[in-house]
Each structure stands twice: as structure tokens, then as C-alpha cells.
Design an enzyme around this catalytic site. Structure first.
Site, PDB file in Angstrom:
ATOM      1  N   ILE A   1       1.043   6.946  -0.785  1.00  0.00           N
ATOM      2  CA  ILE A   1       0.345   6.077   0.174  1.00  0.00           C
ATOM      3  C   ILE A   1      -1.105   5.863  -0.234  1.00  0.00           C
ATOM      4  O   ILE A   1      -1.794   6.798  -0.649  1.00  0.00           O
ATOM      5  CB  ILE A   1       0.387   6.711   1.586  1.00  0.00           C
ATOM      6  N   CYS A   2      -1.551   4.619  -0.108  1.00  0.00           N
ATOM      7  CA  CYS A   2      -2.952   4.278  -0.357  1.00  0.00           C
ATOM      8  C   CYS A   2      -3.629   4.059   0.989  1.00  0.00           C
ATOM      9  O   CYS A   2      -3.450   3.021   1.625  1.00  0.00           O
ATOM     10  CB  CYS A   2      -3.065   3.029  -1.227  1.00  0.00           C
ATOM     11  N   LEU A   3      -4.371   5.060   1.442  1.00  0.00           N
ATOM     12  CA  LEU A   3      -5.097   4.992   2.712  1.00  0.00           C
ATOM     13  C   LEU A   3      -6.409   5.732   2.511  1.00  0.00           C
ATOM     14  O   LEU A   3      -6.408   6.916   2.179  1.00  0.00           O
ATOM     15  CB  LEU A   3      -4.270   5.622   3.833  1.00  0.00           C
TER      16      LEU A   3
ATOM     17  N   ASN B   1       0.806  -1.229   0.000  1.00  0.00           N
ATOM     18  CA  ASN B   1       0.000   0.000   0.000  1.00  0.00           C
ATOM     19  C   ASN B   1       0.836   1.275   0.000  1.00  0.00           C
ATOM     20  O   ASN B   1       0.302   2.369   0.181  1.00  0.00           O
ATOM     21  CB  ASN B   1      -0.947  -0.007   1.204  1.00  0.00           C
TER      22      ASN B   1
END
EC number: 2.3.2.34
Length: 234
Positions: A115-117, A108
Site C-alpha cells: 500500500i502507498c499511503l 495505490n
């Protein structure tokens, strides 16, 4: 109860009516952000996870700080990961901007720090994205959870890292157990060893007509050090 919004409105009334201009609107927006941050930073420091540390390079600029996460469980246990967090002028209508400063092998997080959030998404159709009700505490807890509960292999940003894990769930992410600063150095060294072996055997094949099938075996010795060696099945 006097809210921040009503106080700002009252203060504007005391100062009297005046023509609006972009510069003054921007100044007021920054003022709102900074007042929010005073409260949110205090709340954050009082509820900081035991695996996290925050650092404000300039105590007078609460809109920029660094977060260090040191996971105490999972694949990344013992690692040390640093994030840069910048709160924009339009906060809290838009989320903070976050970048990972530590090069990491994570499904992620990309190698360049993206960032993948979900809570950092300004627009999210599933309702899990950013909302004005969220705070810096939510951001820090979310980043901390990227190494445990929110580690997501099903919807990866770094597809190669996710596929690496899915190919072998036992050892797929062993590379992250190498000391963080050396992880990518080891990974790249393995790749270079592989290329060197391929060139050497290709030279033998072209010179002597030798036909060999080679596979690179990457493993750790009893002391936890990574080894890379060519394996000749025949």
C-alpha cells in the site's frame, strides 16, 4: 495529571534499579505498546467510519486485527476490501504494518497487497509520514480514504492501473465495478480470450495467407455482465 510515561517511570522506581538488558527493554516496550492500544482501540471503535468494520481474531491481542472497508461512493462503491493490520513492538515510534488481503485493481495498491499511503511511511521528507502523535484512528481513516479522497493517480504504486484510468477516465477503471471476487478473474479471462483469438487468426494467416487486423473489444451488456469479443474492422 499522571501520564503513561510518568507512571512507567514511577513503577520502574518502585521496583528499584536493575541492570538493563535487551529482553527486559523489549518487554517494557511491548507493555507501553499494549497500554497505548487499549486507549486507541476504544477511541477507534467510537469513531469508526460507517464504511468500515474491525475484527480482532484474539481479543487479548490488540496489536493484530483486520479491517474491512465497504465504500459507499466512487469507483469502488459496493466492493468489499479487507486489510491486515499488525502493530509492531516499537509502536508508536514506528507505524503499523498494513497489507491489503483483497486482490484489487487500484493505483495505490499492488496486486500483492502493498500500500502507498503517506502516513504509513516511517520517514517522509514532506512531513506527511508517520509521527508518534498519530493513532490507529488515523490509519483506519487513511485506508478508508484510499477509495475516495486519497485515490491518487499522479503518484501511483500500481502504474498499470493508473495508466489504464488515464487512457480513458470514463471507462478506465470500470473493471473495479465487477464484483470484487471476480474482478481479476474477468480481467484474466479477457486476456486469455485475446490470446486465443490471436492464435486462431495467426493460424489462418499462416495457412491461407489471410491478412486481418483484429482488436479486442471489452464491454458490459445491459445486465452489467462483461463480454469480450473480437472485432474485425476489415
Amino acid at each position: 495529571m499522571l501520564t503513561l510515561a510518568s507512571k512507567l517511570k514511577r513503577d520502574d522506581g518502585v521496583r528499584g534499579p536493575r541492570a538493563s538488558n535487551p529482553a527486559s527493554d523489549s518487554t517494557r516496550r511491548v507493555s507501553v505498546r499494549d497500554k497505548l492500544l487499549v486507549k486507541e482501540v476504544a477511541e477507534l471503535e467510537a469513531n469508526l467510519p460507517c464504511t468500515c468494520k474491525v475484527n480482532f481474531p484474539d481479543p487479548n491481542k490488540l496489536h493484530y486485527f483486520q479491517l474491512t472497508v465497504i465504500p459507499d461512493e466512487g469507483y469502488y462503491q459496493g466492493g468489499k476490501f479487507q486489510f491486515e493490520i499488525e502493530v509492531p513492538d516499537a509502536y508508536n515510534m514506528v507505524p503499523p504494518k498494513v497489507k491489503c488481503l483483497t486482490r484489487i485493481w487500484h493505483p495505490n495498491i499492488t496486486e500483492t497487497g502493498e500500500i502507498c499511503l503517506s502516513l504509513l511511511r516511517e520517514h517522509s521528507i514532506d512531513g506527511t509520514g508517520w509521527a508518534p502523535t498519530r493513532t490507529l484512528k488515523d490509519v483506519v481513516w487513511g485506508l478508508n480514504s484510499l477509495f475516495t479522497d486519497l485515490l491518487n493517480f499522479d503518484d501511483p504504486l500500481n502504474i498499470e492501473a493508473a495508466e489504464h484510468h488515464l487512457r480513458d477516465k470514463t471507462t478506465g477503471l470500470q473493471v473495479v465495478r465487477v464484483p470484487v471476487d471476480a474482478a481479476f478473474t474477468v480481467y484474466e479471462s479477457v486476456q486469455q480470450s485475446w490470446l486465443s483469438c490471436c492464435r486462431w487468426f495467426d493460424l489462418l494467416r499462416r495457412t491461407f495467407g489471410i491478412k486481418l487486423k483484429i482488436t479486442l473489444s471489452a464491454m458490459r451488456d445491459d445486465e452489467g455482465r462483461w463480454m469480450a469479443e473480437p472485432w474485425l474492422p476489415y
